[in-house]
Design a protein around this motif. Structure first.
Motif, PDB file in Angstrom:
ATOM      1  N   ALA A 393       0.834  -1.201   0.000  1.00  0.00           N
ATOM      2  CA  ALA A 393       0.000   0.000   0.000  1.00  0.00           C
ATOM      3  C   ALA A 393       0.869   1.252   0.000  1.00  0.00           C
ATOM      4  O   ALA A 393       1.938   1.298   0.618  1.00  0.00           O
ATOM      5  CB  ALA A 393      -0.919   0.002   1.216  1.00  0.00           C
ATOM      6  N   ASP A 394       0.387   2.267  -0.691  1.00  0.00           N
ATOM      7  CA  ASP A 394       1.046   3.573  -0.716  1.00  0.00           C
ATOM      8  C   ASP A 394       0.363   4.487   0.294  1.00  0.00           C
ATOM      9  O   ASP A 394      -0.639   4.120   0.915  1.00  0.00           O
ATOM     10  CB  ASP A 394       0.979   4.160  -2.119  1.00  0.00           C
ATOM     11  CG  ASP A 394       2.043   5.233  -2.350  1.00  0.00           C
ATOM     12  OD1 ASP A 394       2.773   5.541  -1.390  1.00  0.00           O
ATOM     13  OD2 ASP A 394       2.132   5.751  -3.478  1.00  0.00           O
ATOM     14  N   VAL A 395       0.903   5.679   0.478  1.00  0.00           N
ATOM     15  CA  VAL A 395       0.279   6.666   1.358  1.00  0.00           C
ATOM     16  C   VAL A 395      -0.165   7.856   0.523  1.00  0.00           C
ATOM     17  O   VAL A 395       0.492   8.217  -0.457  1.00  0.00           O
ATOM     18  CB  VAL A 395       1.249   7.129   2.467  1.00  0.00           C
ATOM     19  CG1 VAL A 395       1.526   6.003   3.439  1.00  0.00           C
ATOM     20  CG2 VAL A 395       2.537   7.662   1.884  1.00  0.00           C
ATOM     21  N   PRO A 396      -1.290   8.476   0.848  1.00  0.00           N
ATOM     22  CA  PRO A 396      -1.773   9.618   0.063  1.00  0.00           C
ATOM     23  C   PRO A 396      -0.905  10.853   0.287  1.00  0.00           C
ATOM     24  O   PRO A 396      -0.163  10.954   1.262  1.00  0.00           O
ATOM     25  CB  PRO A 396      -3.196   9.823   0.573  1.00  0.00           C
ATOM     26  CG  PRO A 396      -3.171   9.287   1.963  1.00  0.00           C
ATOM     27  CD  PRO A 396      -2.207   8.150   1.954  1.00  0.00           C
ATOM     28  N   ALA A 397      -1.037  11.799  -0.633  1.00  0.00           N
ATOM     29  CA  ALA A 397      -0.314  13.065  -0.543  1.00  0.00           C
ATOM     30  C   ALA A 397      -1.206  14.163  -1.093  1.00  0.00           C
ATOM     31  O   ALA A 397      -2.250  13.897  -1.685  1.00  0.00           O
ATOM     32  CB  ALA A 397       1.020  13.000  -1.302  1.00  0.00           C
ATOM     33  N   GLY A 398      -0.793  15.399  -0.903  1.00  0.00           N
ATOM     34  CA  GLY A 398      -1.564  16.520  -1.432  1.00  0.00           C
ATOM     35  C   GLY A 398      -2.231  17.315  -0.328  1.00  0.00           C
ATOM     36  O   GLY A 398      -2.028  17.095   0.881  1.00  0.00           O
TER      37      GLY A 398
END
Length: 796
Positions: A393-398
């Protein structure tokens, strides 16, 4: 007889359509049905009383309104499962109807305090419209009160529902029906106003009618041509939400940062906080969540929530990828104090207590505060993250997650190097989180007597301080805070959660309280981690796996602990907003509609003035001494802005005090007819909002600027700048604003040292200065001062 029906019918439809529009943001259709009853009752009373004297209609209608309102409030109280005497419930609804309606979470629960104002407004609109249209014979003017009610409903709904297309079409159709059926009837002379007149007079009258009709048509066409493009251009714009003008319920400092309560609970492990009965899948341990802390400024973790009054049914959050379990808990409060309401994540329904809710974090509060014996039931949708997805799993950004990725300025260099070391060999987000969890569990010890504190110096000492001097040991407060900070330094969106472990049914004691970190993964949701070591594990020295460079001197002093009060102060109720209501109009002639409109405008201005007074009182009287001093300072800066002399956030407090004295002197000189002194050539320009935000920490010994936050002592740093009194400048006779600036500097650089007496002094100075500056304004500006809506929406 049949021709007299359409106008009353149209009035009922127009008034009821306002309930249809407003009911779109309510849960269920109870409000729509109650407003339909109010529309029917008000119009039918006026129809039945047409033969009574005009002065008697209003008292009869108001008596009927009181009966229908009492019946409706009783139904709403039963619908909301409110317990207690009916009289106090009605009194509370009358006192807090307007602010609770504007702070309630969507969908709004139909409760006495959220249905009272719409019901009374609907009845008064029906009464006014019926009297003007039926008794005075002015049908179009009689449709004005329901139209104002309809527009008010649209404004209250704002952007929180889909466009009201079909109700608006039905509203226009009902108006057309009423106007078409209200034309002249009876003898031909009544239809032809020129009948029986001499030919020359008849021709003149007809010419005047034709000219008047042509002029009216020209005005209508001109307005359509002028306003049509402007209205069409606003079709796709987002409506204004009136809720942004009303301040939601506030909490005390211990509820804003309950992390500092962990050490106090650890020293009293047998204290009984709750009694819990749980209905959940067998074998599943329940974590009862007290608060979610997402904001960290390098000194303290905070909830940072925006609480909205909510009904029993809470809005659903974004679903994760894992399965969801339904958990039902019946909780009885024992010795737990404050306003935070414990619940298993994520609550979906609460019965037995009035709550306010923050959907972003899922944190609940009871605005009235907790009390021993309070019993409520929570039904939660607990998510079980799919652990098989975590490895990839990746982590969100922004911007959406910037809040939980923000790293405060002033991070100690050893923390940055440790985070870099842990991230070097762990590229995947979950691997980085697991490495931080393992490092903390292997190298540090959990002790119950560790001092509270999670500011940067406290965490630096916890991670790298000498074992013999109290370092490398702490409570779950330091473990969770250190994990969250290290995670953000490696690019992980993290937060800290405070709560309790529960084994199903039975008491929850202070020993069950702990804090844990959570990491947000894309497609999975928030995943909890446990950096606490095993009870039988012997921690490995930090120096074996992380050795600071020789340039870094070892810590020589233990950071100052965050003092945990011996008893939580009683929760102070949020200031009630005054609910100014319009009086009962008796418009029996054509001027009734105008009087009603003036009454509505007067009520709006009175409401604004009441909200301003409540805001000023809350700033100066609510919260701990530090918050009261900061609120008094806000009163002064808002007054300068109202006087047309805003100050920028780049100014120190002493500079602002100098500007304040100069502004008062200029205002007094202008009022006395003398020359007006300018702000000076060296004045710095104000920011766009009048209140700026500093770009970095204040230097040692400097005065705090306007935009600086005022910490409440949640986690104290070991060292603080020396407090110096601001330099005295030439001043005029008036309040000592310099003394208030000195108190603000004390709050900013020495949190927790302000006393109630100093807070009282700050409030008195602010009140005296605002009164003096207002008194120096022209009379018409003094009238507008108290109803200006700016301070309700200006942000620091």
């Amino acid at each position: 007889m049949l021709r007299a029906v359409p106008v009353p019918f149209a009035l009922v439809v127009l008034t009821a359509l306002a309930g249809v529009v407003l009911g779109r943001v309510y849960a269920g259709d109870l409000l729509t049905r109650l407003m339909l009853g109010a529309a029917l009752g008000s119009v039918l009373v006026s129809v039945a009383a047409r033969r009574l004297p005009s002065w008697l209609v209003a008292p009869v209608s108001v008596a009927a309104m009181a009966g229908w309102t009492a019946f409706s409030l009783h139904l709403a109280a039963r619908h909301a499962d409110l317990t207690g005497d009916f009289g106090p419930i009605v009194a509370d609804a009358a006192r807090n109807g307007i602010p609770r309606l504007l702070t309630a979470m969507i969908p709004v629960e139909p409760a006495p305090d959220t249905v009272l104002v719409p019901l009374v407004a609907a009845w008064l609109a029906g009464l006014t419209g019926a009297e003007v249209a039926l008794r005075a014979g002015r049908t179009l003017l009689g449709f004005l009160p329901p139209a104002l009610l309809y527009a008010g409903a649209l404004y209250v709904v704002g952007p929180n529902a889909d466009p009201a297309t079909w109700p608006s079409v039905a509203f226009a159709g009902a108006v057309a029906l009423g106007l078409a059926s209200s034309g002249p009837r009876g003898a031909p002379e009544a239809a032809d106003p020129t009948a029986g007149l001499a030919p020359s007079v008849r021709a003149a009258v007809r010419a005047r009618l034709v000219a008047g009709t042509a002029l009216g048509l020209a005005v209508v066409v001109g307005l359509a041509a002028l306003l049509g493009p402007l209205l069409a251009a606003r079709v796709d714009e987002r409506p204004v939400d009136p809720r942004r003008y009303v301040e939601p319920p506030r909490v005390e400092s211990l509820d804003e940062n309950p992390l500092i309560r962990i050490s106090g609970w650890a020293l009293n492990p047998e204290q009984k906080l709750l009694d819990v009965r749980t209905q959940a899948p067998a074998g599943a341990e329940s974590r009862i969540r007290l608060a979610v802390l997402s904001d960290y400024d390098g000194v303290t973790w905070r909830v940072g929530a925006t609480y909205r009054n909510a009904g029993r049914i809470l809005p659903a959050a974004q679903p994760g990828a894992g399965p969801v379990e339904t958990v039902r808990q019946e909780i009885t409060v024992a010795d737990l104090t404050g306003r935070l309401l414990p619940a298993v994540a994520t609550p979906r329904e609460v019965t037995g207590a009035r709550v306010a809710y923050d959907p972003a974090s899922g944190t609940l509060i009871r605005p009235e505060g907790l009390s021993p014996g309070l019993r409520y039931t929570v039904t939660s949708a607990r998510e079980r993250p799919d652990v098989n997805l975590l490895a990839t799993a990746d982590v969100p950004a922004g911007e959406e997650v910037a809040r939980v990725l923000r790293v405060a300025d002033g991070t100690p260099e050893p923390l940055r190097r440790l985070a870099t070391q842990l991230a070097e060999d762990n590229g995947a987000p979950y691997a980085r989180a697991a490495a931080i969890e393992q490092f903390l569990a292997e190298h540090y010890r959990v002790v119950a007597d560790a001092p509270s504190g999670h500011a940067y110096p406290n965490l630096n000492f916890f991670l790298f301080g000498p074992r013999g001097g109290g370092g490398q040991r702490g409570t779950s407060e330091q473990f969770a805070a250190a994990f969250a900070v290290l995670g953000r330094l490696t690019g992980l969106p993290t937060r800290v959660v405070v709560g309790f472990s529960s084994r199903g049914d039975g008491p929850v004691r202070a020993a069950d309280a702990f804090a844990w970190p959570e990491v947000l993964f894309s497609g999975v949701g928030w995943v909890p981690f446990d950096p606490l070591p095993r009870p039988d594990a012997e921690p490995r020295p930090v120096e074996e796996d992380f050795r600071p460079t020789p340039d870094d001197p070892p810590p020589s002093e233990v950071p100052e602990p965050t003092l945990e009060p011996t008893a939580t102060p009683p929760a102070v109720a949020a200031p009630d907003r005054p609910a100014d209501g319009a009086g009962v109009p008796t418009p029996v002639l054509v001027g009734g509609a105008v009087a009603g409109l003036l009454l509505l405008v007067g009520a709006a201005l009175a409401t604004l003035a009441g909200m301003r007074r409540a805001q000023s009182r809350a700033r100066r009287e609510r919260g701990d001494p530090g918050e009261r001093i900061a609120g008094a300072w806000r009163e002064v800066t808002d007054a300068l802005r109202l006087a047309g002399r805003p100050v920028g956030g780049d100014l120190a407090a002493t500079e602002v005090a100098l500007r304040a004295r100069q502004a008062l002197a200029d205002a007094r000189a202008t009022t006395a007819g003398g020359p007006t002194a300018g702000a000076g050539a060296n004045a710095r320009p104000a920011g766009p909002g009048g209140l700026g935000e500093p770009t970095g920490p204040a230097p040692r010994g400097a005065n705090v600027g306007l935009g600086a936050g005022v910490p409440d002592g949640g986690g104290s740093a070991p060292y603080g700048p020396a407090l110096t009194a601001p330099p005295r400048a030439a001043t005029v006779d008036g309040p000592d604003v310099d003394e208030l600036a000195t108190l603000l500097n004390q709050v900013a650089f020495a949190p927790g040292t302000a006393t109630p007496a100093q807070a009282d002094r700050a409030a008195a100075i602010a009140e005296e200065y605002v009164a003096a500056l207002r008194a120096a304004r022209p009379w018409w500006r003094r009238l507008l001062w108290s109803v200006h809506p700016g301070p309700l929406r200006w942000r620091p």
